[in-house]
Design a protein around this motif. Structure first.
Motif, PDB file in Angstrom:
ATOM      1  N   LYS A  20      18.227 -16.031   8.129  1.00  0.00           N
ATOM      2  CA  LYS A  20      17.452 -16.472   6.963  1.00  0.00           C
ATOM      3  C   LYS A  20      18.119 -17.693   6.350  1.00  0.00           C
ATOM      4  O   LYS A  20      19.328 -17.695   6.103  1.00  0.00           O
ATOM      5  CB  LYS A  20      17.357 -15.357   5.917  1.00  0.00           C
ATOM      6  CG  LYS A  20      16.512 -15.713   4.706  1.00  0.00           C
ATOM      7  CD  LYS A  20      15.039 -15.858   5.063  1.00  0.00           C
ATOM      8  CE  LYS A  20      14.176 -16.207   3.861  1.00  0.00           C
ATOM      9  NZ  LYS A  20      12.758 -16.383   4.233  1.00  0.00           N
ATOM     10  N   THR A  21      17.326 -18.730   6.130  1.00  0.00           N
ATOM     11  CA  THR A  21      17.845 -19.937   5.482  1.00  0.00           C
ATOM     12  C   THR A  21      16.835 -20.428   4.447  1.00  0.00           C
ATOM     13  O   THR A  21      15.633 -20.160   4.545  1.00  0.00           O
ATOM     14  CB  THR A  21      18.090 -21.077   6.494  1.00  0.00           C
ATOM     15  OG1 THR A  21      16.854 -21.393   7.157  1.00  0.00           O
ATOM     16  CG2 THR A  21      19.136 -20.684   7.529  1.00  0.00           C
TER      17      THR A  21
ATOM     18  N   ASP B 252      22.488 -14.539  12.221  1.00  0.00           N
ATOM     19  CA  ASP B 252      22.658 -13.622  13.355  1.00  0.00           C
ATOM     20  C   ASP B 252      23.376 -12.334  12.923  1.00  0.00           C
ATOM     21  O   ASP B 252      24.367 -11.912  13.507  1.00  0.00           O
ATOM     22  CB  ASP B 252      23.446 -14.310  14.475  1.00  0.00           C
ATOM     23  CG  ASP B 252      23.338 -13.559  15.800  1.00  0.00           C
ATOM     24  OD1 ASP B 252      22.289 -12.931  16.031  1.00  0.00           O
ATOM     25  OD2 ASP B 252      24.305 -13.580  16.569  1.00  0.00           O
ATOM     26  N   PHE B 253      22.837 -11.706  11.874  1.00  0.00           N
ATOM     27  CA  PHE B 253      23.474 -10.509  11.300  1.00  0.00           C
ATOM     28  C   PHE B 253      22.810  -9.247  11.841  1.00  0.00           C
ATOM     29  O   PHE B 253      21.587  -9.145  11.880  1.00  0.00           O
ATOM     30  CB  PHE B 253      23.370 -10.537   9.773  1.00  0.00           C
ATOM     31  CG  PHE B 253      24.005  -9.349   9.106  1.00  0.00           C
ATOM     32  CD1 PHE B 253      25.388  -9.242   9.017  1.00  0.00           C
ATOM     33  CD2 PHE B 253      23.223  -8.333   8.576  1.00  0.00           C
ATOM     34  CE1 PHE B 253      25.977  -8.160   8.412  1.00  0.00           C
ATOM     35  CE2 PHE B 253      23.812  -7.237   7.960  1.00  0.00           C
ATOM     36  CZ  PHE B 253      25.190  -7.154   7.876  1.00  0.00           C
TER      37      PHE B 253
ATOM     38  N   GLY C 111      14.393 -15.215  11.840  1.00  0.00           N
ATOM     39  CA  GLY C 111      14.639 -14.797  13.216  1.00  0.00           C
ATOM     40  C   GLY C 111      15.203 -13.395  13.236  1.00  0.00           C
ATOM     41  O   GLY C 111      15.726 -12.897  12.244  1.00  0.00           O
ATOM     42  N   GLY C 112      15.106 -12.716  14.392  1.00  0.00           N
ATOM     43  CA  GLY C 112      15.596 -11.358  14.484  1.00  0.00           C
ATOM     44  C   GLY C 112      14.539 -10.342  14.088  1.00  0.00           C
ATOM     45  O   GLY C 112      13.356 -10.668  13.911  1.00  0.00           O
TER      46      GLY C 112
ATOM     47  N   LYS D 168      15.658  -7.936  -0.661  1.00  0.00           N
ATOM     48  CA  LYS D 168      14.206  -8.133  -0.484  1.00  0.00           C
ATOM     49  C   LYS D 168      13.824  -8.056   0.988  1.00  0.00           C
ATOM     50  O   LYS D 168      12.737  -7.574   1.329  1.00  0.00           O
ATOM     51  CB  LYS D 168      13.788  -9.473  -1.084  1.00  0.00           C
ATOM     52  CG  LYS D 168      13.834  -9.501  -2.609  1.00  0.00           C
ATOM     53  CD  LYS D 168      13.455 -10.869  -3.154  1.00  0.00           C
ATOM     54  CE  LYS D 168      13.524 -10.881  -4.678  1.00  0.00           C
ATOM     55  NZ  LYS D 168      13.204 -12.230  -5.226  1.00  0.00           N
ATOM     56  N   ILE D 169      14.704  -8.509   1.869  1.00  0.00           N
ATOM     57  CA  ILE D 169      14.440  -8.409   3.309  1.00  0.00           C
ATOM     58  C   ILE D 169      14.404  -6.944   3.729  1.00  0.00           C
ATOM     59  O   ILE D 169      13.527  -6.520   4.489  1.00  0.00           O
ATOM     60  CB  ILE D 169      15.509  -9.195   4.105  1.00  0.00           C
ATOM     61  CG1 ILE D 169      15.284 -10.701   3.932  1.00  0.00           C
ATOM     62  CG2 ILE D 169      15.478  -8.819   5.585  1.00  0.00           C
ATOM     63  CD1 ILE D 169      16.379 -11.566   4.515  1.00  0.00           C
ATOM     64  N   LEU D 170      15.361  -6.151   3.222  1.00  0.00           N
ATOM     65  CA  LEU D 170      15.384  -4.725   3.549  1.00  0.00           C
ATOM     66  C   LEU D 170      14.095  -4.037   3.096  1.00  0.00           C
ATOM     67  O   LEU D 170      13.578  -3.148   3.771  1.00  0.00           O
ATOM     68  CB  LEU D 170      16.578  -4.036   2.883  1.00  0.00           C
ATOM     69  CG  LEU D 170      17.989  -4.531   3.239  1.00  0.00           C
ATOM     70  CD1 LEU D 170      19.033  -3.620   2.610  1.00  0.00           C
ATOM     71  CD2 LEU D 170      18.184  -4.605   4.743  1.00  0.00           C
TER      72      LEU D 170
END
Length: 620
Positions: free
Chosen positions: A319-320, A329-330, A365-366, A355-357
């Motif tokens: 995320k950027t 790449d986490f 990506g990912g 918020k991603i969770l």
């Protein structure tokens, strides 16, 4: 020397008594904290002391000719000011002189510079300028020419804090000074206030802060005040003793009441012949026997959906935002009974990660995989906008009239409120009358009513009193699901989590085993080693044990101690020369600017080396 005397003050709003016949005093040099449950009147008491709220009765007397500064919980700053204008908006001659000198330097007008530096020199305010720069730097307010109107709420809070610290008052009054500060700032403020010569009165819920800074605790309870001469640990110990003694007194009164009640009921026709003193004593005993000790318990066995084998998986997520990397790449797989704390500087991506969770933010990506059985409960810092004319119980009833519990049981909305420390007499209060802490507690209730098995709490302790926090900790320790906590409350983090995600910036996240204190200790040791490597050219073969654990100085420390004396003497001589330059009317503007900057560095270096010299001198 007494700085503040409070005598028999009473304050009420309508029929509600906030406090009654309060009396206490504060002496010069004391560092005092007021603790109480939310809604007990802590902020009202501070405002009454400063005559910002009238008292119904009693007397408040400050010692004459002392300077008082007050930082309110809600900032009152001029939106048209710059940060520098605001922190200098005092009528102190020293501050006014430095403010004019800084303005002259920015203008570049040699005549103004010469005109203003003389005033600074006469008032010996050069040390004050260095202090201003240090405080603004620590509080991350380096862009001192930004307008107040462009700042975030947290930045405004830090400006208000800087403003009262720079004023160097004789009596400093602080209402929740650690709100909106990151952990580095809080630790710096602890050290600063511990060394401060100001008399301090504060309201704070930060328990480590109370432990380190305060030497006196005032507890506001049941409309009265109890004084404890010690820090937070001492207060907890003595409060427990007081409550045990109170329980014993009530139990004794109840036993006596039963005996006296039987006596009172005998021979009612002869009641007039009974001893008046014994009858009066009976009524006093009855009053004590009817007392109840309220215990803070948050025992809420809400029904929780069972977690499956797959909970939450992060696979190489990225995320950027523009050039700012949040995640790079986490990967991580969450397990049952996860107890995770998240720390990191503001702007490193903690909120975005949450918020991603929750699926509120997409990844670049990912892949994020959420198990079918996961029910999220998300408590964020932003309170929902409740209708002002809505009653407390209606907020809960709008969600459910009955809350499902374990083993098929139910709990009514009223019972749920009581378990969450809202007594019956508050159920029909309007939401608009609740304090900030009470609103947050109500918000937390609405989250738990969804029966989550994966709780995400973003700054859950903000505005909650220390009693509610203790109760919340007890509930979370018994919570059978997964838990993620983002918090600046070190005491809370130490109790709740067993490992940390440390957001280091630019997409780097370190997974650290242990609680926050363990992580912070390692971090501080690493910083000390880095500073040591910078000072010493040759590599250090063996780490030196902490000075506090030794009785004698090592050979190397003895050399350092001897060298410090000479270094401090040289720095003082250089400081004197710089002061002479700044006081010289013939000096040009470039020389004045260079001298002013170098003086700031000298003052900071003298403070650092003096602290080290004092540390070593204990063992010399």
């Amino acid at each position: 020397m007494n700085f503040l005397s409070v005598e028999e003050i009473t304050k009420s709003f309508g029929e509600r008594v906030i406090f009654e016949n309060l009396s206490f005093g504060i002496d010069q040099g004391q560092k005092v904290a007021i603790v109480a449950k939310n809604g007990s009147g802590k902020t009202t008491l501070l405002r009454c002391l400063l005559n910002m709220e009238p008292v119904d009765d009693g007397r408040i007397v400050f010692r004459k000719d002392i300077r008082i500064a007050f930082m309110e919980q809600v900032d009152d700053l001029d939106p048209g000011h710059t940060i520098l204008d605001e922190v200098f908006s005092h009528d102190l001659p020293e501050l006014m002189a430095v403010k004019k000198y800084n303005a002259a330097l920015r203008s570049g007008e040699e005549s103004r510079i010469k005109e203003t530096f003389q005033a600074v020199s006469e008032l010996n305010s050069w040390d004050l300028e260095a202090k201003v720069n240090q405080i603004l730097s620590v509080l991350k307010l380096d862009d001192s020419l930004r307008k107040i109107s462009t700042l975030s709420g947290g930045q405004k809070k830090r400006v208000a804090l800087a403003k009262v610290l720079i004023a160097e008052p004789d009596f400093l009054i602080l209402d929740e000074p650690t709100n909106h500060l990151d952990l580095d700032m809080i630790e710096w403020l602890e050290e600063y206030l511990s060394k401060s010569r100001s008399t301090i009165l504060m309201v704070t819920h930060d328990r480590y802060f109370l432990e380190v800074v305060c030497d006196t605790i005032l507890e506001l309870e049941n409309n009265t005040i109890y004084k404890y001469k010690g820090n937070f640990s001492y207060y907890l110990e003595k409060k427990a003793e007081r409550e045990d003694q109170q329980v014993a007194t009530i139990e004794k009164a109840r036993n006596q009441f039963r005996k006296e009640l039987e006596w009172m009921r005998r021979q009612p026709k002869a009641r007039g012949t009974k001893q008046k003193a014994r009858i009066d004593a009976f009524h006093e005993t009855k009053k004590v026997a009817k007392q109840r000790i309220e215990e803070d318990e948050l025992d809420i066995p809400v029904k929780m959906e069972r977690l499956g084998t797959k909970i939450l998986e992060l696979h190489h997520i990225k995320k950027t935002f523009g050039e700012l990397k949040i995640l790079d790449d986490f990967s991580y797989v969450f397990k049952r009974n996860e107890r995770l704390g998240i720390v990191g500087d503001n702007g490193t991506g903690k909120s975005t990660f949450l918020k991603i969770l929750l699926g509120q933010e997409n990844v670049d990506g990912g892949k994020v995989v959420v198990g079918d059985t996961v029910v999220f409960g998300y408590y964020d810092q932003n309170l929902p906008q409740y209708e002002e004319d809505k009653k407390v119980i209606d907020v809960i009833r709008d969600i459910a009239e009955f809350i499902p519990l374990e083993k098929g049981r139910q709990m009514s909305a009223a019972q749920f409120l009581e378990r969450f420390l809202f007594p019956r007499d508050m159920h029909y209060n309007f939401v608009k009358k609740l304090s900030g802490g009470e609103l947050r507690r109500l918000h937390l209730m609405t989250i738990l009513m969804s029966n989550p098995n994966f709780l995400i709490l973003d700054e859950p302790t903000n505005d909650l009193d220390i009693f509610v926090m203790g109760v919340l900790e007890e509930y979370l320790r018994n919570f059978g699901g997964c838990l993620i906590v983002v918090s600046h409350d070190r005491y809370f983090m130490d109790k709740m989590v067993d490992h940390l995600f440390v957001f280091e910036g630019q997409g780097k996240i370190a997974d650290i085993l242990g609680n926050y204190s363990a992580y912070r200790k390692v971090q501080q040791e690493t910083k000390r080693e880095e500073r040591k490597q910078e000072r010493v050219a040759e590599p250090v073969v063996k780490a030196v044990e902490p000075v506090k654990d030794k009785r004698k100085l090592t050979y190397k420390e003895q050399q350092e101690f001897n060298a410090l004396e000479g270094e401090l003497e040289q720095l003082e001589e250089e400081k004197l020369k710089l002061t002479e330059i700044l006081s010289d009317p013939a000096a040009d503007s470039d020389a004045l600017i260079d001298a002013g900057q170098r003086l700031s560095e000298i003052v900071s270096s003298i403070e650092e080396k003096t602290d080290r010299w004092l540390e070593l001198s204990e063992f010399a």
